[in-house]
Every structure is written in C-alpha cells, then in structure tokens.
Design an enzyme around this catalytic site. Structure first.
Site, short mmCIF file in Angstrom:
data_model
loop_
_atom_site.label_atom_id
_atom_site.label_comp_id
_atom_site.label_asym_id
_atom_site.label_seq_id
_atom_site.Cartn_x
_atom_site.Cartn_y
_atom_site.Cartn_z
N HIS A 5 0.86 -1.20 0.00
CA HIS A 5 0.00 0.00 0.00
C HIS A 5 0.89 1.24 0.00
CE1 HIS A 5 -3.15 2.84 1.13
NE2 HIS A 5 -3.98 1.92 0.68
N ASP A 39 -7.94 -5.13 -0.42
CA ASP A 39 -8.39 -6.01 -1.53
C ASP A 39 -8.05 -7.47 -1.31
OD1 ASP A 39 -7.50 -3.28 -3.63
OD2 ASP A 39 -9.52 -3.99 -3.17
C1 SDX Z 1 -6.04 0.19 -3.14
O1 SDX Z 1 -4.15 4.63 -2.05
C2 SDX Z 1 -5.15 4.05 -1.51
O2 SDX Z 1 -5.60 4.45 -0.45
C3 SDX Z 1 -5.74 2.87 -2.31
C4 SDX Z 1 -6.80 2.05 -1.60
C5 SDX Z 1 -8.09 2.84 -1.39
O3 SDX Z 1 -8.84 2.47 -0.46
O4 SDX Z 1 -8.38 3.74 -2.24
O5 SDX Z 1 -6.30 1.59 -0.35
C6 SDX Z 1 -7.21 0.82 -2.43
O6 SDX Z 1 -5.77 0.55 -4.26
C7 SDX Z 1 -5.21 -0.83 -2.40
C8 SDX Z 1 -4.00 -1.33 -3.25
C9 SDX Z 1 -4.48 -2.41 -4.20
N1 SDX Z 1 -3.41 -2.79 -5.13
C10 SDX Z 1 -2.76 -3.98 -5.02
O7 SDX Z 1 -2.97 -4.80 -4.14
C11 SDX Z 1 -1.75 -4.23 -6.13
C12 SDX Z 1 -0.45 -4.81 -5.54
N2 SDX Z 1 0.19 -3.75 -4.78
C13 SDX Z 1 1.19 -2.96 -5.41
O8 SDX Z 1 1.21 -2.88 -6.78
C14 SDX Z 1 1.67 -1.76 -4.62
O9 SDX Z 1 1.87 -2.20 -3.35
C15 SDX Z 1 0.79 -0.53 -4.62
C16 SDX Z 1 0.42 -0.10 -5.99
C17 SDX Z 1 -0.45 -0.76 -3.84
C18 SDX Z 1 1.60 0.58 -3.93
O10 SDX Z 1 2.65 0.86 -4.77
P1 SDX Z 1 3.78 1.96 -4.38
O11 SDX Z 1 3.46 2.69 -3.15
O12 SDX Z 1 4.07 2.74 -5.62
O13 SDX Z 1 4.97 1.05 -3.98
P2 SDX Z 1 6.06 0.55 -4.98
O14 SDX Z 1 5.39 -0.03 -6.19
O15 SDX Z 1 7.06 1.65 -5.14
O16 SDX Z 1 6.68 -0.67 -4.13
C19 SDX Z 1 7.74 -0.47 -3.21
C20 SDX Z 1 8.53 -1.77 -3.30
C21 SDX Z 1 8.99 -2.10 -4.73
O17 SDX Z 1 10.13 -2.92 -4.61
P3 SDX Z 1 11.61 -2.19 -4.72
O18 SDX Z 1 11.61 -1.37 -5.99
O19 SDX Z 1 11.72 -1.34 -3.45
O20 SDX Z 1 12.59 -3.34 -4.73
O21 SDX Z 1 7.69 -2.86 -2.89
C22 SDX Z 1 7.50 -3.74 -4.00
C23 SDX Z 1 7.86 -2.98 -5.25
O22 SDX Z 1 8.31 -3.86 -6.28
N3 SDX Z 1 6.09 -4.12 -3.98
C24 SDX Z 1 5.64 -5.33 -4.27
C25 SDX Z 1 4.25 -5.26 -4.09
N4 SDX Z 1 3.91 -4.02 -3.72
C26 SDX Z 1 5.05 -3.31 -3.68
N5 SDX Z 1 6.29 -6.46 -4.65
C27 SDX Z 1 5.48 -7.54 -4.86
N6 SDX Z 1 4.14 -7.57 -4.70
C28 SDX Z 1 3.50 -6.44 -4.31
N7 SDX Z 1 2.18 -6.45 -4.16
#
Ligand code: SDX
Length: 427
Positions: free
Chosen positions: A305, A362
């Site tokens: 998140h 989710d």
């Molecule tokens: C919602 O913003 C809100 O409030 C949203 C929400 C709402 O109520 O409106 O809460 C609802 O959208 C919840 C999120 C649902 N999405 C997912 O579950 C999709 C999977 N999650 C990710 O794609 C990610 O965690 C996000 C999109 C939710 C957040 O992305 P960020 O903040 O841009 O974080 P990032 O992509 O920069 O990740 C930081 C690190 C990265 O690794 P490094 O580059 O540091 O090595 O964490 C890793 C990412 O690769 N990472 C994941 C991951 N989420 C982050 N690696 C594997 N699986 C994941 N799910």
C-alpha cells in the site's frame, strides 16, 4: 518549533510556511515557491505531495489508523451502516433519525432509472466488463438530469445529485448483471435497505429472500470502502471536478481510475491469483518467488500500500468477517486457506517484511464477495458502490471551497531543445 521552513537556493534563503493538521501532520506550503524562486517541485506519483487540506478522512499509515470524520473505522464497521456513513462523509456529522430518514427518502426518490438509460445498458454486449458499463452509463446520466449540469450547483441540487448517484449506480450495476445471466431486471425496493436492495436486485427469483447476515456483511464491506483520503481515484475525482465538469463526468472518471489493477481492480486480480495457486497445486512458494523477481511483472495482488506500512485496518476487519460469513453460509472455501497461507508465508519473507508489505483492503474482500454470489468481474464494481459516497464527499468539499482553483500541475521538460522544422522531402 518554527512555523517557517528555510530553503537555501542560489545563495538566497527562502522562507516557506509550515502547515500543521489537526492530527499534527506537517506540510511545507510551497504555493509561493515558483513566484519567489522560479523553481517547481517534482514528485513522481505524488509520494510526498499533499494535494489539498481535507476534513473528511484521516489515515496514519505507520500506525494503521483510519477514521471517517474522526470516528475510528473499527467503531464505524461495528456500529454504523452504509447510508449513515454516506451521510457522515458528505455532511460531516452522524445524522439523527429524522435526518437519516430524510436522506433515505431522497435516495429512494431515485429508485427508477430513466428509460433511456436502460436502453443504453441494453446496448452493451453481455461479455462487457461491468466497470466499463458502469462508468459509461454513469456519465450518460448527464443526458437525463440536465439540472445537475448547472454550475455552480445549488446546495439542494448538490445533495440531490449525491442521493441520486447513491441510488442509481447500484441499480445500473444490478441491471447489467441480470442481463449477463439472461434474467429480466428486478426493480429497486429502497425500503429493504441499501445492501439488501442491491442483493435483491441482483439475485431475486421466486422464493428468494435476502439473508440479513449476508446483507450485513455486504453493508460492512461497503462501509470499509467508503473513503480513503487522496487515493488515486479520489485524486482523479478532485482533479476532474476542479475544472467544474459535472458530477456524472467527475464520478465516471473516478470509476475509471479505480478500475486499474494497482488500485480497485486488485480485488478481482487477487481472486484470480488465488485460483491460479489452487490450480497450480504446488503451493505458494512459486508465486512468492515470482512476486519478488524484478524481471517478472507479477505482483502479490492485494499486498502492499502507498500509505499503510502496517496492516491495513480494513483488511483486519474483512479477514475476521470472512470466517463469520463463510460459517454462516456453511461454505468451506479453500481459497481462504490459500489466502491465509500466502499471507503467513509472505509475512515471514524478508522481501515483504523489509518493504512493509501487508495485506490491503483487496486481499480478503474477494473471498466474501464470492461467498455472497457476486461474480469475480463485478468485484471492482462493489468497490465503486462502496467508494461512491467518499468520492462525492471529496468532490463536495472541493467544490464548496471558495479558494478552489483548477488543478494544473507543472512539469520539468526533458525533451528536444529548439530546432527548425524540415520539409518531408528533406528528412
Ligand atoms: C487500493 O491509495 C489508496 O488508499 C488505495 C486504496 C483505497 O482504499 O483507495 O487503499 C485501495 O488501491 C489498495 C492497493 C491495491 N493494489 C494492489 O494490491 C496491487 C499490488 N500492490 C502494489 O502494486 C503496490 O503495493 C501498490 C500499488 C499498492 C503501492 O505501490 P507503491 O506505493 O508505488 O509502492 P512501490 O510499487 O514503489 O513498491 C515499493 C517496493 C517495490 O520494490 P523495490 O523497488 O523497493 O525493490 O515494494 C515492492 C515494489 O516492487 N512491492 C511489491 C508489491 N507491492 C510493492 N512487490 C510484490 N508484490 C506487491 N504487491
């Protein structure tokens, strides 16, 4: 502590005001930065940028706190109901019985879709993704309610528009669903209550009775999704609304932003991921490794998140509700065991622990939607129904702000420098 931030820039010291929120959050107010220095700030994905001041929802990602107008989400989920939460978010206080009855009556007054709207829904192929249908038809409402296109909207019209969308988006969703399963639409009966009315419209057939426990579980899910401060789709709503586009176009834009798999679309992807793990039959390890592999675009859907670097408080409540509702419906869903095992495995893995990746709203919600009989491709539509009051509250707060300006971010240009145009014969 000083209420000014000092910035050393090109040999000059610039002072910028510090703003402190009611929960002691701090921000540097950079509104005067460009005029004083010619500089803008750059923040890809707005990870460190506040877009507005708001009184609606408070989040603390480090502590896993979520409050609607100051009330903790745990108490809201336990004691409130979705229409009451919609009132709270939009009007800033819990309604008394008279106010709640009046709000429900206003919602009930929109219980029938304009005929032209049902004709539009009927044009969609039944294999259309429901999110595309709900977004397009929501925007089409502007053709049938011209009174809501006036700018500025009067308070009365603004409140009517909020009630209308709360009433009609769920009817649009259920109407299209019935088409996809070859059933005639079933009309809305607002007196059943919001969640029961939706379930009844979706699943009505001779002898069908809405199970009050099922309706309660859905009502809790809708409350948990109702608002979440400046998330992607809410920011889209504020941006679109800042141009004074009408509410239907604005909310339709929010629906489209929510559709993305990194946002609301994740709940559908979570269930597909759990089914893939079940299908694969070799456990979670392979999927955990894929999620960690930088060369693999696969992510553990429902994990991580932007704000919560702790357990998403909503996920905790939904995880608990899974047991209750599956037990009530006497359903043994192996996907729940897979989800639990995946969470346990991931939370032991340093990749996830080091990055503070926890289950988000989710991760478990799809298990309950599935148990309620909601088809997977409608999971994100359920998120729309829940988030609707939050989008409208944020839109209302923005539009009521007398200092409102159209949102127009700047950029840093990194393209070609000046060059002369050449005719095609010379290229
Ligand atoms: C919602 O913003 C809100 O409030 C949203 C929400 C709402 O109520 O409106 O809460 C609802 O959208 C919840 C999120 C649902 N999405 C997912 O579950 C999709 C999977 N999650 C990710 O794609 C990610 O965690 C996000 C999109 C939710 C957040 O992305 P960020 O903040 O841009 O974080 P990032 O992509 O920069 O990740 C930081 C690190 C990265 O690794 P490094 O580059 O540091 O090595 O964490 C890793 C990412 O690769 N990472 C994941 C991951 N989420 C982050 N690696 C594997 N699986 C994941 N799910």
């Amino acid at each position: 502590m000083s209420d000014m931030a000092k910035l050393e820039l090109d040999g000059k010291t610039i002072e910028l005001p510090i703003i402190t929120g009611t929960e002691n959050e701090k921000a540097i107010d950079i509104r005067a930065l460009r005029a004083q220095t010619g500089y803008v700030t750059l923040d890809n994905g707005f990870m460190n940028t506040g877009s507005c001041e708001s009184k609606i929802t408070f989040l603390n990602g480090e502590k896993g706190i979520l409050r609607y107008r100051g009330y903790p989400i745990e108490q809201i989920a336990e004691q409130s109901n979705f229409v009451e939460v919609a009132y709270l978010l939009n009007f800033g206080k819990l309604p008394n019985q008279k106010e709640l009855d009046f709000f429900n009556e206003k919602i009930a007054s929109f219980a029938t879709l304009p005929e032209g709207i049902t004709k539009i829904i009927d044009q969609f192929p039944t294999n259309s993704h429901p999110m595309g249908v709900v977004s397009a038809v929501t925007s089409s409402l502007s053709a049938f309610y011209p009174e809501f296109l006036k700018t500025p909207l009067t308070d009365v019209d603004r409140e009517r528009a909020i009630a209308q969308l709360l009433a009609q988006v769920k009817i649009i969703a259920a109407y299209f669903y019935r088409r996809t399963v070859g059933k005639n639409p079933h009309r809305s009966h607002p007196s059943l209550g919001y969640a029961s009315d939706f379930l009844n419209m979706m699943f009505y057939e001779e002898g069908y009775e809405v199970d009050p426990e099922v309706a309660k579980a859905l009502d809790v899910l809708l409350m948990l999704h109702a608002d979440h401060e400046q998330n992607c789709s809410t920011s889209a709503v504020r941006l679109i609304g800042s141009s004074q586009a009408n509410i239907f176009a604005t909310i339709s834009g929010g629906i489209d932003a929510l559709w993305g798999q990194l946002h609301g679309g994740a709940n559908q992807r979570v269930l597909e991921m759990l089914e893939a793990i079940q299908e694969d039959g070799r456990g979670y390890k392979k999927f955990i490794e894929k999620a960690k592999d930088k060369n693999d675009s696969f992510r553990l859907m429902g994990f991580g998140h932007r704000v919560y670097k702790n357990f998403d408080p909503r996920a905790k409540i939904i995880k608990k509700a899974c047991d209750t509702i599956l037990e009530r419906l006497n359903i043994q869903d192996p996907l729940l065991d897979i989800a639990r095992g995946l969470e346990e495995e991931a939370r032991k893995d340093s990749y996830f622990v080091d990055r503070n990746l926890y289950p988000n709203v989710d991760f478990y919600s799809g298990i309950i939607y599935k148990a309620l009989g909601i088809p997977t491709n409608m999971f994100t539509v359920m998120f729309v129904l829940g988030r609707l009051p939050g989008w409208m509250a944020q839109w209302k707060e923005m539009r009521e702000d007398p200092t409102l300006k159209i949102s127009r971010p700047r950029q840093i240009y990194t393209g070609e420098n000046l060059r002369e145009f050449t005719n095609i014969a010379d290229r």
